[in-house]
Enzyme design. Structure first.
Site, short mmCIF file in Angstrom:
data_model
loop_
_atom_site.label_atom_id
_atom_site.label_comp_id
_atom_site.label_asym_id
_atom_site.label_seq_id
_atom_site.Cartn_x
_atom_site.Cartn_y
_atom_site.Cartn_z
N CYS A 247 0.81 -1.22 0.00
CA CYS A 247 0.00 0.00 0.00
C CYS A 247 0.84 1.27 0.00
O CYS A 247 0.30 2.37 0.02
CB CYS A 247 -0.95 -0.01 1.20
SG CYS A 247 -2.00 -1.48 1.24
N LYS B 56 -7.64 0.61 11.01
CA LYS B 56 -7.79 -0.48 10.04
C LYS B 56 -6.88 -1.61 10.47
O LYS B 56 -5.66 -1.45 10.56
CB LYS B 56 -7.40 0.01 8.65
CG LYS B 56 -7.43 -1.10 7.60
CD LYS B 56 -7.15 -0.57 6.21
CE LYS B 56 -7.10 -1.70 5.19
NZ LYS B 56 -6.87 -1.21 3.83
N ARG C 111 0.63 -7.35 5.48
CA ARG C 111 0.48 -5.91 5.76
C ARG C 111 0.57 -5.60 7.25
O ARG C 111 0.11 -4.57 7.71
CB ARG C 111 -0.85 -5.42 5.18
CG ARG C 111 -0.89 -5.60 3.69
CD ARG C 111 -1.99 -4.87 2.98
NE ARG C 111 -1.68 -4.91 1.56
CZ ARG C 111 -2.53 -5.19 0.59
NH1 ARG C 111 -3.79 -5.40 0.85
NH2 ARG C 111 -2.12 -5.22 -0.66
N LYS D 264 -12.39 -0.38 10.72
CA LYS D 264 -12.50 -1.42 9.72
C LYS D 264 -11.65 -2.62 10.10
O LYS D 264 -10.49 -2.40 10.46
CB LYS D 264 -12.03 -0.85 8.38
CG LYS D 264 -11.85 -1.83 7.26
CD LYS D 264 -11.08 -1.19 6.13
CE LYS D 264 -10.87 -2.22 5.06
NZ LYS D 264 -10.09 -1.76 3.95
N SER E 109 -15.50 -7.02 2.88
CA SER E 109 -15.88 -8.09 1.96
C SER E 109 -16.09 -9.43 2.67
O SER E 109 -17.07 -10.13 2.41
CB SER E 109 -14.83 -8.22 0.86
OG SER E 109 -13.55 -8.45 1.41
N TYR F 193 -21.58 -3.70 1.37
CA TYR F 193 -21.99 -4.30 0.10
C TYR F 193 -23.47 -4.66 0.12
O TYR F 193 -24.04 -5.01 -0.90
CB TYR F 193 -21.13 -5.54 -0.19
CG TYR F 193 -19.65 -5.21 -0.26
CD1 TYR F 193 -19.09 -4.68 -1.43
CD2 TYR F 193 -18.81 -5.39 0.84
CE1 TYR F 193 -17.74 -4.35 -1.49
CE2 TYR F 193 -17.46 -5.07 0.80
CZ TYR F 193 -16.94 -4.54 -0.38
OH TYR F 193 -15.61 -4.20 -0.43
C1 PBG Z 1 -6.86 -1.34 0.01
C2 PBG Z 1 -8.15 -1.73 0.64
C3 PBG Z 1 -8.52 -2.98 1.14
C4 PBG Z 1 -9.86 -2.86 1.51
C5 PBG Z 1 -10.24 -1.55 1.27
N1 PBG Z 1 -9.17 -0.88 0.74
C6 PBG Z 1 -7.77 -4.25 1.21
C7 PBG Z 1 -6.57 -4.33 2.06
O1 PBG Z 1 -6.17 -3.39 2.74
O2 PBG Z 1 -5.95 -5.39 2.02
C8 PBG Z 1 -10.71 -3.97 2.04
C9 PBG Z 1 -12.17 -3.82 1.74
C10 PBG Z 1 -12.97 -5.07 1.86
O3 PBG Z 1 -12.46 -6.14 2.26
O4 PBG Z 1 -14.16 -5.01 1.55
N2 PBG Z 1 -5.87 -0.99 0.91
ZN ZN Z 2 -3.82 -0.81 -0.06
#
Ligand code: PBG
Ligand code: ZN
Length: 328
Positions: free
Chosen positions: A131, A198, A220, A251, A278, A317
């Site tokens: 990222c 997050k 990550r 999140k 998701s 969603y």
């Molecule tokens: C990108 C990002 C992610 C999500 C939102 N922006 C994936 C991640 O960080 O690996 C996840 C959203 C979801 O799972 O619905 N950084």
């Molecule tokens: Zn990312």
């Protein structure tokens, strides 16, 4: 029985039950995450996210038109570039002819009432899938990462996004973005929503499938928060408030309701968002398909729990389904 033991008199009727909520779900509390890809005519279902698809810019009218009629108020855009040349600093992220910038302009033109947020991250656009920008040894190089992310955020804001939402978790990016927006005269025209707390979660799996954004090596965990880290989450929320975030986000959502409740205290003067990610969505759908519960009842229970914990905005969603359910 003691008089004070008798509670059921207070919620024996559907109406009196509704009065027990401090806040109830409305359509304006829902933000719909959508995937825009670089084949302009695409409509490709995402198997791990049942009911969701990658859409091309030419299909946005057919995709969003019916939802706007049902009361869709806001979307958050994720770019899914399939044809571009990815590199170390995510150059395609702010390509003026890339899917996100084209989609912002298209949605503003087609549906002027819709509030458009853009997720800001580099992972969909970097060759390594991380990222941020990396040192030679594969660790994050924070200062150029925050600067590059601010550049991308600014270009989305200049394209007409009402809100930019950095999800990268790089240190210092909120200050960098806010400074860039103010410097470009957009300080009063674009909201900065920070993915502040997050967590490094298994629940992003279907999204990484959908967006092609899984890291090519490692994980990550050096930038997304450890799931056990309540203290770090509280500090990140406070930091982002101090750095100029307009909205704070937590999140994933359902496993982190305690963090939402903490954020509601720490950032009590800010709107508070949470992202039903998701994997949370996929779990609710899978459970319903397995006969564990009724889909609609469970979907309401999840978002109502998030609202109870303190959030005022939910990225989910399930948005298209809630637009129907809230009318019934
Ligand atoms: C990108 C990002 C992610 C999500 C939102 N922006 C994936 C991640 O960080 O690996 C996840 C959203 C979801 O799972 O619905 N950084
Ligand atoms: Zn990312």
């Amino acid at each position: 029985m003691e008089i004070s033991s008798v509670l059921q008199g207070g919620y024996q009727h559907p109406l009196s039950r509704s009065w027990q909520a401090k806040r109830t779900l409305t359509k304006s509390m829902l933000m719909y995450p959508i995937f825009i890809t670089d084949d302009p005519d695409a409509h490709v279902e995402i198997p791990s996210l049942p009911g969701q698809a990658r859409w091309g810019v030419n299909k946005i009218e057919e995709f969003l038109g019916p939802l706007v009629k049902k009361g869709l108020k806001s979307v958050i855009l994720f770019g899914v570039p399939l044809k571009c040349e990815k590199d170390g600093k995510g150059t395609p992220a702010d390509d003026p002819s890339g899917p996100v910038i084209l989609a912002v302009k298209k949605i503003r033109e087609l549906f002027p009432s819709v509030y458009i947020a853009c997720d800001v991250c580099l992972c969909e656009y970097t060759s390594h899938g991380h990222c941020g920008i990396l040192h030679a040894d594969g660790t994050i190089n924070s200062v150029p990462s925050a600067a590059r992310i601010a550049e991308v955020a600014l270009s989305y804001a200049q394209a007409g996004a009402h809100c930019v939402a950095p999800s990268d978790m790089m240190d210092g990016r909120i200050k960098a973005i806010k400074t860039a927006l103010i410097g470009a005269g957009l300080g009063n025209k674009c909201t900065l929503m920070s993915y502040s707390a997050k967590f490094a979660s298994s629940l992003y799996g279907p999204f990484r499938d959908a967006a092609g954004s899984a890291p090519s090596f490692g994980d990550r965990k050096c930038y997304q928060l450890p799931p056990t880290a309540k203290g770090l989450a509280r500090r990140a929320i406070q930091r982002d408030v101090n750095e100029g975030a307009d909205i704070i986000m937590v999140k994933p959502a359902l496993p982190y309701l305690d963090i939402i409740a903490d954020a509601a205290q720490i950032a009590s003067d800010h709107p508070l968002a949470c992202y039903q990610v998701s994997g949370e969505y996929a779990m609710v759908v899978a459970g319903a398909r397995a006969g564990v519960y009724d889909l609609r009842t469970m979907a309401f229970e999840t978002v109502e729990s998030m609202i109870r914990a303190g959030c005022t905005l939910i990225l989910t969603y399930f948005t298209p389904q809630f637009l129907d359910w809230l009318d019934e």
